[in-house]
Write a protein that holds these residues in place. Structure first.
Motif, PDB file in Angstrom:
ATOM      1  N   LEU A  29       1.018  -1.331   0.031  1.00  0.00           N
ATOM      2  CA  LEU A  29      -0.089   0.064   0.084  1.00  0.00           C
ATOM      3  C   LEU A  29       0.833   1.475   0.005  1.00  0.00           C
ATOM      4  CD1 LEU A  29      -2.773  -1.244   2.534  1.00  0.00           C
ATOM      5  CD2 LEU A  29      -3.036  -0.479   0.229  1.00  0.00           C
ATOM      6  N   ASN A  88     -21.490   5.771   9.531  1.00  0.00           N
ATOM      7  CA  ASN A  88     -20.338   5.512   8.696  1.00  0.00           C
ATOM      8  C   ASN A  88     -19.185   5.546   9.341  1.00  0.00           C
ATOM      9  OD1 ASN A  88     -22.649   7.435   6.871  1.00  0.00           O
ATOM     10  ND2 ASN A  88     -21.499   5.736   5.683  1.00  0.00           N
ATOM     11  N   TYR A 101     -12.912   5.300  12.155  1.00  0.00           N
ATOM     12  CA  TYR A 101     -12.594   6.320  11.288  1.00  0.00           C
ATOM     13  C   TYR A 101     -14.065   6.559  10.476  1.00  0.00           C
ATOM     14  CZ  TYR A 101     -11.677   2.706   7.901  1.00  0.00           C
ATOM     15  OH  TYR A 101     -11.612   1.890   7.045  1.00  0.00           O
ATOM     16  N   PRO A 147     -14.099   8.540   6.801  1.00  0.00           N
ATOM     17  CA  PRO A 147     -13.646   9.298   5.653  1.00  0.00           C
ATOM     18  C   PRO A 147     -13.869  10.762   5.503  1.00  0.00           C
ATOM     19  CG  PRO A 147     -14.151   6.964   4.996  1.00  0.00           C
ATOM     20  CD  PRO A 147     -14.879   7.351   6.113  1.00  0.00           C
ATOM     21  N   THR A 183     -16.680  11.411   3.043  1.00  0.00           N
ATOM     22  CA  THR A 183     -18.256  11.168   3.469  1.00  0.00           C
ATOM     23  C   THR A 183     -18.716  12.312   4.235  1.00  0.00           C
ATOM     24  OG1 THR A 183     -17.501   8.597   3.480  1.00  0.00           O
ATOM     25  CG2 THR A 183     -19.458   9.499   4.755  1.00  0.00           C
ATOM     26  N   ARG A 200     -19.603  14.940   1.626  1.00  0.00           N
ATOM     27  CA  ARG A 200     -20.785  14.826   0.906  1.00  0.00           C
ATOM     28  C   ARG A 200     -21.918  14.997   2.025  1.00  0.00           C
ATOM     29  NH1 ARG A 200     -20.721   9.129  -1.901  1.00  0.00           N
ATOM     30  NH2 ARG A 200     -18.839   9.973  -2.623  1.00  0.00           N
ATOM     31  N   ARG A 243      -6.034  -2.048   3.745  1.00  0.00           N
ATOM     32  CA  ARG A 243      -6.816  -1.971   2.339  1.00  0.00           C
ATOM     33  C   ARG A 243      -8.149  -1.224   2.438  1.00  0.00           C
ATOM     34  NH1 ARG A 243      -5.348  -2.817  -2.442  1.00  0.00           N
ATOM     35  NH2 ARG A 243      -3.741  -4.281  -1.582  1.00  0.00           N
ATOM     36  N   ARG A 244      -8.964  -1.621   3.415  1.00  0.00           N
ATOM     37  CA  ARG A 244     -10.280  -0.989   3.877  1.00  0.00           C
ATOM     38  C   ARG A 244     -10.184   0.286   4.155  1.00  0.00           C
ATOM     39  NH1 ARG A 244     -12.936  -4.436   8.129  1.00  0.00           N
ATOM     40  NH2 ARG A 244     -11.827  -3.223   9.540  1.00  0.00           N
ATOM     41  N   PHE A 245      -9.276   0.748   4.845  1.00  0.00           N
ATOM     42  CA  PHE A 245      -8.895   2.036   5.323  1.00  0.00           C
ATOM     43  C   PHE A 245      -8.873   2.866   3.832  1.00  0.00           C
ATOM     44  CE2 PHE A 245      -6.068   5.531   6.436  1.00  0.00           C
ATOM     45  CZ  PHE A 245      -6.889   6.276   7.248  1.00  0.00           C
ATOM     46  N   PHE A 246      -7.748   2.510   3.042  1.00  0.00           N
ATOM     47  CA  PHE A 246      -7.240   3.261   2.003  1.00  0.00           C
ATOM     48  C   PHE A 246      -8.451   3.254   1.001  1.00  0.00           C
ATOM     49  CE2 PHE A 246      -3.213   3.054   4.023  1.00  0.00           C
ATOM     50  CZ  PHE A 246      -2.939   4.253   4.105  1.00  0.00           C
ATOM     51  N   ASP A 247      -8.989   2.229   0.843  1.00  0.00           N
ATOM     52  CA  ASP A 247     -10.207   2.143  -0.231  1.00  0.00           C
ATOM     53  C   ASP A 247     -11.261   3.034   0.188  1.00  0.00           C
ATOM     54  OD1 ASP A 247      -8.896   0.203  -1.523  1.00  0.00           O
ATOM     55  OD2 ASP A 247     -10.120  -1.518  -1.203  1.00  0.00           O
ATOM     56  N   ALA A 248     -11.443   3.181   1.492  1.00  0.00           N
ATOM     57  CA  ALA A 248     -12.365   4.056   1.925  1.00  0.00           C
ATOM     58  C   ALA A 248     -12.322   5.535   1.854  1.00  0.00           C
ATOM     59  CB  ALA A 248     -12.848   3.927   3.440  1.00  0.00           C
ATOM     60  N   ILE A 249     -10.802   5.924   2.220  1.00  0.00           N
ATOM     61  CA  ILE A 249     -10.432   7.072   1.829  1.00  0.00           C
ATOM     62  C   ILE A 249     -10.658   7.736   0.342  1.00  0.00           C
ATOM     63  CG2 ILE A 249      -8.402   8.692   1.623  1.00  0.00           C
ATOM     64  CD1 ILE A 249      -9.771   7.897   4.554  1.00  0.00           C
ATOM     65  N   ARG A 250     -10.181   6.666  -0.572  1.00  0.00           N
ATOM     66  CA  ARG A 250     -10.224   6.902  -1.844  1.00  0.00           C
ATOM     67  C   ARG A 250     -11.548   6.915  -2.447  1.00  0.00           C
ATOM     68  NH1 ARG A 250      -5.502   9.072  -1.865  1.00  0.00           N
ATOM     69  NH2 ARG A 250      -3.702   7.699  -1.622  1.00  0.00           N
ATOM     70  N   PRO A 258     -15.025   7.404  -0.747  1.00  0.00           N
ATOM     71  CA  PRO A 258     -15.725   7.573   0.619  1.00  0.00           C
ATOM     72  C   PRO A 258     -17.090   6.893   0.366  1.00  0.00           C
ATOM     73  CG  PRO A 258     -15.295   9.581  -0.391  1.00  0.00           C
ATOM     74  CD  PRO A 258     -14.453   8.586  -1.145  1.00  0.00           C
ATOM     75  N   PRO A 259     -17.551   6.353   1.408  1.00  0.00           N
ATOM     76  CA  PRO A 259     -18.938   5.584   1.167  1.00  0.00           C
ATOM     77  C   PRO A 259     -19.987   6.844   1.310  1.00  0.00           C
ATOM     78  CG  PRO A 259     -17.971   4.866   3.087  1.00  0.00           C
ATOM     79  CD  PRO A 259     -16.949   5.495   2.475  1.00  0.00           C
ATOM     80  N   GLU A 260     -21.218   6.511   0.669  1.00  0.00           N
ATOM     81  CA  GLU A 260     -22.344   7.426   0.792  1.00  0.00           C
ATOM     82  C   GLU A 260     -22.835   7.498   2.282  1.00  0.00           C
ATOM     83  OE1 GLU A 260     -25.642   9.584  -0.790  1.00  0.00           O
ATOM     84  OE2 GLU A 260     -23.692   8.890  -1.627  1.00  0.00           O
ATOM     85  N   PRO A 261     -23.039   8.532   2.577  1.00  0.00           N
ATOM     86  CA  PRO A 261     -23.495   8.755   4.237  1.00  0.00           C
ATOM     87  C   PRO A 261     -24.811   7.973   4.273  1.00  0.00           C
ATOM     88  CG  PRO A 261     -23.218  11.030   3.322  1.00  0.00           C
ATOM     89  CD  PRO A 261     -23.048  10.112   1.893  1.00  0.00           C
ATOM     90  N   THR A 262     -24.834   7.201   5.242  1.00  0.00           N
ATOM     91  CA  THR A 262     -26.001   6.333   5.801  1.00  0.00           C
ATOM     92  C   THR A 262     -27.181   6.952   5.992  1.00  0.00           C
ATOM     93  OG1 THR A 262     -25.653   6.480   8.140  1.00  0.00           O
ATOM     94  CG2 THR A 262     -24.794   4.699   7.061  1.00  0.00           C
TER      95      THR A 262
END
Lengths: 184, 59
Positions: free
Chosen positions: A87, A157, A169, A171, A174, A177, B26-33, B35-39
Protein backbone atom coordinates in the motif's frame (compact mmCIF):
# COMPACT_ATOMS: atom_id res chain seq x y z
CA UNK A 1 -22.02 6.04 29.54
CA UNK A 2 -24.76 3.51 30.00
CA UNK A 3 -26.73 4.46 33.07
CA UNK A 4 -30.36 3.67 32.62
CA UNK A 5 -32.69 6.54 31.93
CA UNK A 6 -34.57 7.42 35.10
CA UNK A 7 -37.92 8.88 34.09
CA UNK A 8 -38.52 12.28 35.56
CA UNK A 9 -34.90 12.96 36.44
CA UNK A 10 -33.84 14.10 33.01
CA UNK A 11 -34.69 17.55 31.76
CA UNK A 12 -35.94 18.29 28.25
CA UNK A 13 -34.33 21.25 26.54
CA UNK A 14 -35.11 23.49 23.59
CA UNK A 15 -32.32 22.69 21.14
CA UNK A 16 -32.87 25.94 19.27
CA UNK A 17 -31.24 27.64 22.28
CA UNK A 18 -28.22 25.36 22.29
CA UNK A 19 -24.94 26.97 21.29
CA UNK A 20 -21.57 25.39 20.57
CA UNK A 21 -18.55 27.58 21.08
CA UNK A 22 -14.85 27.38 21.91
CA UNK A 23 -13.99 26.82 25.56
CA UNK A 24 -13.02 29.93 27.49
CA UNK A 25 -11.83 30.44 31.01
CA UNK A 26 -15.00 32.19 32.13
CA UNK A 27 -17.01 28.97 31.74
CA UNK A 28 -17.77 26.98 34.86
CA UNK A 29 -16.32 23.51 34.32
CA UNK A 30 -16.50 22.36 37.94
CA UNK A 31 -20.19 21.56 37.81
CA UNK A 32 -19.98 19.39 34.72
CA UNK A 33 -20.71 15.71 35.26
CA UNK A 34 -21.40 13.09 32.59
CA UNK A 35 -20.96 10.16 34.99
CA UNK A 36 -17.85 8.93 33.15
CA UNK A 37 -14.96 9.78 35.52
CA UNK A 38 -12.32 9.94 32.80
CA UNK A 39 -14.36 12.38 30.73
CA UNK A 40 -15.35 14.49 33.74
CA UNK A 41 -11.80 14.66 35.10
CA UNK A 42 -10.36 15.65 31.76
CA UNK A 43 -12.85 18.45 31.35
CA UNK A 44 -12.45 19.81 34.87
CA UNK A 45 -8.68 19.42 35.23
CA UNK A 46 -7.09 19.54 31.79
CA UNK A 47 -9.40 20.90 29.11
CA UNK A 48 -8.57 24.56 29.59
CA UNK A 49 -4.83 23.91 29.73
CA UNK A 50 -4.85 21.95 26.47
CA UNK A 51 -7.17 24.39 24.75
CA UNK A 52 -5.06 27.40 25.67
CA UNK A 53 -1.89 25.50 24.80
CA UNK A 54 -3.34 24.53 21.39
CA UNK A 55 -2.45 20.89 22.11
CA UNK A 56 -6.17 20.21 21.74
CA UNK A 57 -9.08 22.40 20.72
CA UNK A 58 -12.07 22.11 22.99
CA UNK A 59 -15.61 23.12 22.04
CA UNK A 60 -18.46 23.21 24.50
CA UNK A 61 -22.23 23.05 24.20
CA UNK A 62 -23.83 25.84 26.20
CA UNK A 63 -27.46 25.99 27.24
CA UNK A 64 -28.83 28.92 29.25
CA UNK A 65 -25.27 29.88 30.15
CA UNK A 66 -24.39 26.44 31.45
CA UNK A 67 -21.85 24.05 29.93
CA UNK A 68 -23.82 20.92 29.02
CA UNK A 69 -21.37 19.07 26.80
CA UNK A 70 -17.96 19.17 25.19
CA UNK A 71 -15.62 17.53 22.71
CA UNK A 72 -12.06 18.09 21.62
CA UNK A 73 -10.06 17.61 18.44
CA UNK A 74 -6.38 17.12 17.75
CA UNK A 75 -4.33 16.39 14.64
CA UNK A 76 -3.26 12.78 14.36
CA UNK A 77 -1.12 10.80 11.97
CA UNK A 78 -0.96 7.14 11.15
CA UNK A 79 2.57 6.29 10.12
CA UNK A 80 2.94 4.67 6.74
CA UNK A 81 5.16 2.07 8.36
CA UNK A 82 2.12 0.75 10.15
CA UNK A 83 0.70 -0.26 6.81
CA UNK A 84 1.82 -3.03 4.52
CA UNK A 85 4.39 -2.46 1.80
CA UNK A 86 1.96 -3.06 -1.07
CA UNK A 87 0.00 0.00 0.00
CA UNK A 88 2.99 2.31 0.33
CA UNK A 89 2.78 3.54 -3.29
CA UNK A 90 -0.63 4.93 -2.44
CA UNK A 91 1.04 7.32 -0.04
CA UNK A 92 3.11 8.76 -2.87
CA UNK A 93 5.47 11.16 -1.12
CA UNK A 94 3.49 11.33 2.08
CA UNK A 95 4.83 9.14 4.85
CA UNK A 96 1.71 9.19 6.95
CA UNK A 97 -2.06 9.26 6.78
CA UNK A 98 -3.15 12.62 8.24
CA UNK A 99 -6.29 12.46 10.36
CA UNK A 100 -8.15 14.50 12.95
CA UNK A 101 -8.89 12.72 16.21
CA UNK A 102 -12.12 13.34 18.09
CA UNK A 103 -10.80 12.82 21.59
CA UNK A 104 -13.83 12.83 23.81
CA UNK A 105 -17.46 13.71 23.41
CA UNK A 106 -19.51 14.06 26.56
CA UNK A 107 -22.90 15.38 27.62
CA UNK A 108 -24.03 16.41 31.08
CA UNK A 109 -25.75 13.41 32.64
CA UNK A 110 -29.02 15.12 33.56
CA UNK A 111 -29.46 16.29 29.95
CA UNK A 112 -28.54 13.10 28.13
CA UNK A 113 -31.26 11.95 25.76
CA UNK A 114 -31.70 15.44 24.30
CA UNK A 115 -29.47 14.67 21.30
CA UNK A 116 -26.85 17.20 22.40
CA UNK A 117 -24.27 14.62 21.35
CA UNK A 118 -25.64 14.75 17.79
CA UNK A 119 -25.14 18.51 17.75
CA UNK A 120 -21.59 18.12 19.07
CA UNK A 121 -20.79 15.47 16.46
CA UNK A 122 -22.12 17.65 13.63
CA UNK A 123 -20.06 20.56 14.95
CA UNK A 124 -16.98 18.32 15.02
CA UNK A 125 -17.72 17.31 11.40
CA UNK A 126 -17.93 20.98 10.46
CA UNK A 127 -14.67 21.85 12.20
CA UNK A 128 -12.95 18.90 10.53
CA UNK A 129 -14.14 20.01 7.12
CA UNK A 130 -12.98 23.57 7.79
CA UNK A 131 -9.54 22.34 8.86
CA UNK A 132 -9.37 20.22 5.71
CA UNK A 133 -9.72 23.37 3.61
CA UNK A 134 -6.26 24.37 4.86
CA UNK A 135 -4.47 21.14 5.81
CA UNK A 136 -4.71 17.71 4.22
CA UNK A 137 -6.96 15.36 6.17
CA UNK A 138 -7.91 11.81 5.25
CA UNK A 139 -10.40 11.04 8.00
CA UNK A 140 -11.92 11.90 11.35
CA UNK A 141 -11.03 9.24 13.91
CA UNK A 142 -12.19 8.34 17.39
CA UNK A 143 -12.08 5.57 19.95
CA UNK A 144 -15.56 4.50 21.04
CA UNK A 145 -15.93 4.24 24.79
CA UNK A 146 -17.56 0.82 24.52
CA UNK A 147 -18.97 -1.68 22.05
CA UNK A 148 -22.46 -0.23 22.27
CA UNK A 149 -21.21 3.20 21.20
CA UNK A 150 -19.08 1.63 18.47
CA UNK A 151 -22.18 0.01 17.00
CA UNK A 152 -23.91 3.40 17.03
CA UNK A 153 -20.96 5.02 15.29
CA UNK A 154 -21.00 2.28 12.67
CA UNK A 155 -24.51 3.36 11.77
CA UNK A 156 -23.02 6.82 11.20
CA UNK A 157 -20.42 5.63 8.65
CA UNK A 158 -17.57 5.13 11.11
CA UNK A 159 -15.57 2.01 10.32
CA UNK A 160 -13.21 0.09 12.56
CA UNK A 161 -9.50 0.24 11.87
CA UNK A 162 -9.19 -3.25 13.31
CA UNK A 163 -12.04 -5.74 13.48
CA UNK A 164 -13.31 -6.12 17.03
CA UNK A 165 -11.52 -3.00 18.33
CA UNK A 166 -12.95 0.39 19.17
CA UNK A 167 -10.67 2.64 17.08
CA UNK A 168 -12.75 4.00 14.23
CA UNK A 169 -12.68 6.46 11.33
CA UNK A 170 -15.01 8.20 8.93
CA UNK A 171 -13.48 9.27 5.61
CA UNK A 172 -13.29 13.00 5.01
CA UNK A 173 -15.08 12.50 1.70
CA UNK A 174 -18.10 11.06 3.46
CA UNK A 175 -18.28 14.04 5.80
CA UNK A 176 -17.96 16.45 2.88
CA UNK A 177 -20.69 14.73 0.92
CA UNK A 178 -22.95 14.64 3.98
CA UNK A 179 -22.60 18.31 4.82
CA UNK A 180 -22.75 19.49 1.21
CA UNK A 181 -25.98 17.58 0.67
CA UNK A 182 -27.66 18.70 3.86
CA UNK A 183 -26.24 22.21 4.43
CA UNK A 184 -28.83 24.88 5.09
CA UNK B 1 10.48 14.26 34.48
CA UNK B 2 7.22 15.36 32.94
CA UNK B 3 4.66 17.07 35.10
CA UNK B 4 1.21 15.48 35.36
CA UNK B 5 -0.14 18.03 32.90
CA UNK B 6 2.75 17.55 30.48
CA UNK B 7 2.34 13.82 30.66
CA UNK B 8 -1.36 14.19 29.97
CA UNK B 9 -0.59 16.43 26.99
CA UNK B 10 1.91 13.90 25.68
CA UNK B 11 -0.49 11.03 26.07
CA UNK B 12 -3.16 12.94 24.14
CA UNK B 13 -1.12 12.72 20.99
CA UNK B 14 0.71 9.42 21.37
CA UNK B 15 -1.62 6.56 20.87
CA UNK B 16 -0.73 2.94 21.13
CA UNK B 17 0.50 1.64 17.80
CA UNK B 18 -2.09 -0.47 16.12
CA UNK B 19 -1.35 -3.58 14.17
CA UNK B 20 -3.31 -3.78 10.95
CA UNK B 21 -3.98 -6.80 8.86
CA UNK B 22 -3.58 -6.20 5.15
CA UNK B 23 -7.33 -6.35 4.52
CA UNK B 24 -7.92 -3.76 7.25
CA UNK B 25 -5.27 -1.51 5.77
CA UNK B 26 -6.78 -1.85 2.36
CA UNK B 27 -10.24 -1.14 3.74
CA UNK B 28 -8.97 2.13 5.22
CA UNK B 29 -7.34 3.32 2.02
CA UNK B 30 -10.17 2.16 -0.18
CA UNK B 31 -12.57 4.11 2.05
CA UNK B 32 -10.39 7.22 1.81
CA UNK B 33 -10.16 6.97 -1.99
CA UNK B 34 -13.82 6.00 -2.44
CA UNK B 35 -15.67 7.43 0.54
CA UNK B 36 -18.95 5.65 1.20
CA UNK B 37 -22.28 7.36 0.76
CA UNK B 38 -23.56 8.68 4.11
CA UNK B 39 -26.05 6.33 5.72
CA UNK B 40 -29.69 7.33 5.93
CA UNK B 41 -29.39 7.57 9.71
CA UNK B 42 -26.47 9.97 9.42
CA UNK B 43 -28.29 12.03 6.78
CA UNK B 44 -31.26 12.27 9.09
CA UNK B 45 -29.05 13.57 11.90
CA UNK B 46 -27.40 16.02 9.53
CA UNK B 47 -30.76 17.34 8.35
CA UNK B 48 -31.79 18.00 11.94
CA UNK B 49 -28.44 19.10 13.37
CA UNK B 50 -26.44 20.19 10.33
CA UNK B 51 -26.77 23.82 11.37
CA UNK B 52 -24.27 23.08 14.15
CA UNK B 53 -21.67 22.28 11.48
CA UNK B 54 -21.80 25.95 10.55
CA UNK B 55 -21.65 25.39 6.83
CA UNK B 56 -23.76 26.95 4.14
CA UNK B 57 -24.50 25.42 0.79
CA UNK B 58 -22.47 27.01 -2.02
CA UNK B 59 -24.51 29.07 -4.47
Amino acid sequence: MNLGVLPGLRKQIDLSRLEIKPLDSSMNRAAFCCCEPELCDFFRDYAEFHHNDYSARVHVAVYDGEVVGYYWLIAQSHLAGMFSSDLEPKFERIAFAPCIYLGMIAVKWSLQGNKIGYALMMHAFGQTLKAAEHVGVYALTLEAIDESKAKTYEKWNFQRFVDGKLDMYIPLGTIRRLLNETAA
Amino acid sequence: MLSRREHQAWSLTNHENREYRSDEERRFFDAIRNPPEPTEELKEIAREFGRFAGLKKAD
